[in-house]
Write a protein that holds these residues in place. Sequence first.
Motif, PDB file in Angstrom:
ATOM      1  N   ALA A 154      31.990  29.726  47.282  1.00  0.00           N
ATOM      2  CA  ALA A 154      31.243  28.581  47.799  1.00  0.00           C
ATOM      3  C   ALA A 154      30.517  28.920  49.101  1.00  0.00           C
ATOM      4  O   ALA A 154      29.523  28.281  49.447  1.00  0.00           O
ATOM      5  CB  ALA A 154      32.196  27.409  48.028  1.00  0.00           C
ATOM      6  N   LEU A 155      31.002  29.930  49.799  1.00  0.00           N
ATOM      7  CA  LEU A 155      30.412  30.293  51.092  1.00  0.00           C
ATOM      8  C   LEU A 155      29.194  31.205  50.956  1.00  0.00           C
ATOM      9  O   LEU A 155      28.305  31.192  51.805  1.00  0.00           O
ATOM     10  CB  LEU A 155      31.448  31.018  51.969  1.00  0.00           C
ATOM     11  CG  LEU A 155      32.498  30.161  52.661  1.00  0.00           C
ATOM     12  CD1 LEU A 155      33.515  31.059  53.357  1.00  0.00           C
ATOM     13  CD2 LEU A 155      31.843  29.225  53.669  1.00  0.00           C
ATOM     14  N   GLY A 156      29.166  32.056  49.917  1.00  0.00           N
ATOM     15  CA  GLY A 156      28.089  33.038  49.854  1.00  0.00           C
ATOM     16  C   GLY A 156      27.861  33.578  48.461  1.00  0.00           C
ATOM     17  O   GLY A 156      28.045  32.882  47.464  1.00  0.00           O
ATOM     18  N   GLU A 157      27.467  34.846  48.383  1.00  0.00           N
ATOM     19  CA  GLU A 157      27.139  35.479  47.104  1.00  0.00           C
ATOM     20  C   GLU A 157      27.576  36.932  47.122  1.00  0.00           C
ATOM     21  O   GLU A 157      28.129  37.421  48.105  1.00  0.00           O
ATOM     22  CB  GLU A 157      25.635  35.365  46.829  1.00  0.00           C
ATOM     23  CG  GLU A 157      24.763  35.968  47.903  1.00  0.00           C
ATOM     24  CD  GLU A 157      23.285  35.651  47.725  1.00  0.00           C
ATOM     25  OE1 GLU A 157      22.473  36.590  47.852  1.00  0.00           O
ATOM     26  OE2 GLU A 157      22.938  34.477  47.451  1.00  0.00           O
ATOM     27  N   SER A 158      27.302  37.632  45.999  1.00  0.00           N
ATOM     28  CA  SER A 158      27.714  39.039  45.840  1.00  0.00           C
ATOM     29  C   SER A 158      29.206  39.199  46.115  1.00  0.00           C
ATOM     30  O   SER A 158      29.634  40.179  46.723  1.00  0.00           O
ATOM     31  CB  SER A 158      26.904  39.957  46.766  1.00  0.00           C
ATOM     32  OG  SER A 158      25.546  39.949  46.418  1.00  0.00           O
ATOM     33  N   LEU A 159      29.989  38.232  45.647  1.00  0.00           N
ATOM     34  CA  LEU A 159      31.439  38.272  45.866  1.00  0.00           C
ATOM     35  C   LEU A 159      32.104  39.240  44.897  1.00  0.00           C
ATOM     36  O   LEU A 159      31.928  39.131  43.684  1.00  0.00           O
ATOM     37  CB  LEU A 159      32.037  36.872  45.708  1.00  0.00           C
ATOM     38  CG  LEU A 159      33.569  36.779  45.761  1.00  0.00           C
ATOM     39  CD1 LEU A 159      34.094  37.234  47.113  1.00  0.00           C
ATOM     40  CD2 LEU A 159      34.023  35.356  45.449  1.00  0.00           C
ATOM     41  N   VAL A 160      32.856  40.177  45.459  1.00  0.00           N
ATOM     42  CA  VAL A 160      33.637  41.118  44.664  1.00  0.00           C
ATOM     43  C   VAL A 160      35.018  41.213  45.296  1.00  0.00           C
ATOM     44  O   VAL A 160      35.146  41.502  46.491  1.00  0.00           O
ATOM     45  CB  VAL A 160      33.002  42.530  44.635  1.00  0.00           C
ATOM     46  CG1 VAL A 160      33.801  43.441  43.693  1.00  0.00           C
ATOM     47  CG2 VAL A 160      31.550  42.459  44.205  1.00  0.00           C
ATOM     48  N   VAL A 161      36.056  40.957  44.517  1.00  0.00           N
ATOM     49  CA  VAL A 161      37.432  41.079  44.992  1.00  0.00           C
ATOM     50  C   VAL A 161      38.161  42.025  44.047  1.00  0.00           C
ATOM     51  O   VAL A 161      38.314  41.725  42.859  1.00  0.00           O
ATOM     52  CB  VAL A 161      38.145  39.713  45.048  1.00  0.00           C
ATOM     53  CG1 VAL A 161      39.565  39.889  45.572  1.00  0.00           C
ATOM     54  CG2 VAL A 161      37.369  38.735  45.921  1.00  0.00           C
ATOM     55  N   VAL A 162      38.581  43.158  44.551  1.00  0.00           N
ATOM     56  CA  VAL A 162      39.213  44.168  43.712  1.00  0.00           C
ATOM     57  C   VAL A 162      40.605  44.482  44.235  1.00  0.00           C
ATOM     58  O   VAL A 162      40.935  44.186  45.376  1.00  0.00           O
ATOM     59  CB  VAL A 162      38.368  45.472  43.681  1.00  0.00           C
ATOM     60  CG1 VAL A 162      36.972  45.200  43.172  1.00  0.00           C
ATOM     61  CG2 VAL A 162      38.309  46.126  45.059  1.00  0.00           C
ATOM     62  N   GLY A 163      41.427  45.082  43.370  1.00  0.00           N
ATOM     63  CA  GLY A 163      42.764  45.496  43.778  1.00  0.00           C
ATOM     64  C   GLY A 163      43.816  44.792  42.957  1.00  0.00           C
ATOM     65  O   GLY A 163      43.607  44.391  41.806  1.00  0.00           O
ATOM     66  N   GLY A 164      44.975  44.603  43.559  1.00  0.00           N
ATOM     67  CA  GLY A 164      46.111  43.994  42.891  1.00  0.00           C
ATOM     68  C   GLY A 164      47.407  44.503  43.482  1.00  0.00           C
ATOM     69  O   GLY A 164      47.418  45.330  44.404  1.00  0.00           O
TER      70      GLY A 164
END
Length: 587
Positions: free
Chosen positions: A260-270
């Motif tokens: 909701a805050l921005g764009e090009s969001l990528v969250v990786v890992g685990g």
Amino acid sequence: MSRALQPDEELVELDAEAVRTWCARAFDALGREREEIDAINVYPVADGDTGTNLYLTAEAAHRAVEAVFAASGPDTAETVRAMAHGALLGARGNSGTILSQLLRGMATVLADGCDGDHLARALAEAAHAARQAVAHPVEGTILTVASAAAGACAAGGPLVRVARDAYEGAATALTATSGQLDVLERAGVVDAGGRGLVAVLGALLETVTGRAPDRAAPAPLPPAAPREKCAGEEGPAYEVIYLLEADDAAVDLLRSRLDALGESLVVVGGDGLWNVHVHVDDAGAAVEAGVEAGRPHRIRITHFASDATPAPGRGTARGAGSGTDGTHTHRYGTDDGYAHACGPENDGYVHACGTGDDAARAARGERAPRAVVAVVPGEGLAGLCAEAGATTVRTRPGEPPAEDELVEAVRRAHAREVVLLPNDTDLRETAAAAAERVRAEGVRVALIPTRAAVQGIAALAVHEPDRRFDEDVVAMTAAAGATRYAELAVAEHRSFTSAGVCQAGDVLGLIEGDVAVIGKDLTETARTVLDRMLSAGGELVTLVVADDTPPGLAADLEQHVRRGYLAVDTTTYHAGAEAPPLLIGVE
């Protein structure tokens, strides 16, 4: 590196040595193509750094793999996990973050098997994991190339066929990306991230066949598109990246908030450790969201309008890096504008050779704009600092340099502005007196009160000779102050210490100058000191080992940190002879 393949010999399985070789070749390939990839970077933001970000991500993976080989003889599962974990810790930019997730996806499958069929499944899992990590996948990007590689080899088969099918599928898909995104078509280029992935898959194909794939010469770039037509001009102002320790539920909420805050969001890992990347206008809100989700580390905020990404290694001792937390990659090199050190001379100094311009100035009797003078123990550290452009003064056990030696070192630096790093609490007054004497000769000298060599290394790592003197000194002082330090020594006689009574031959662990641990074994005492220092937090551990330490000490400590502290990176330097057994820095 693995053994060289004989003519007509091809691998049937990816063993640990083959993964190591692939990782090294991918790093080399991205280094060769870095500038060309940077030049075609127009999406999602035309900031010209995709090649550099992929290169730095691959470097982190390469260092992690070499670390596990230095510590033990790893199997394939350990090697691919180290490659993926290193990339996660060092991921840079949008494409670098996606590359780390591709490697993580491959690692989950290759840990169970390493023949052709497993490689095909690994590539499929990688493509799926990468798409899941991106909030809004877009075709014509690295995601498209990854999916094409997986689709081309989906039938499985022998390892060589799978690797070749994946490479050819990726290369074909890369060519098509220019017609899938308007911004690429207008610029007349292919996707920069996709090209980087093709380089990584080409390195894999070369590893299993022993032959590099044919690489077509890059076509001349067309004239740059008008700035108003470039993607990202009207997009968010900041790129925010950080590592995050958090559970899955908290990360799911974080994704929604950042989307909701921005764009090009990528969250990786685990498994409790994540790498978060997003473009936003409110960088503070993006960081606050991470704080609410868990514990963020290595926060980097880049303003697109002012970002000018340097070539790796330029302007810092440890490599290219930018961020509000002073984070940086950990690679010393001589591509920072200086030539290699001339070497230790009989007078105990090591003098940086300098650039061609420096040599010309010296020949004309002109002063250099700025120099750094550092006091260091051991010839190894002296050479290391000289490679980073510093003039160094060697200190030997029980023989600290005198005031006259420091004055002479500043004079030999032959600069209008000098930063002096004493790297020893006991040298502060001597260094201050030397600085006053040289100031009287018209040289502007700033004394940064570094108390240990690891603080000097941290300060030198952020030294930037092209910025204003006061700004440079502030940045170097902040980096030094953010570095806690420790030293291991061997007691020469029975004594009373702040940690109790020690006997001759005991190992003493000194933290910030005070004895905190008394032990019998160097390695065990070092582990205890590290645990105490890291209990207060930390993101980077620096180990400086002397020649006479046990051969496996550094590798053992690196493994100890890797197992116990997921978000902490480790780098090791060799001090050489006449240095304390072990110096530790925690930033």
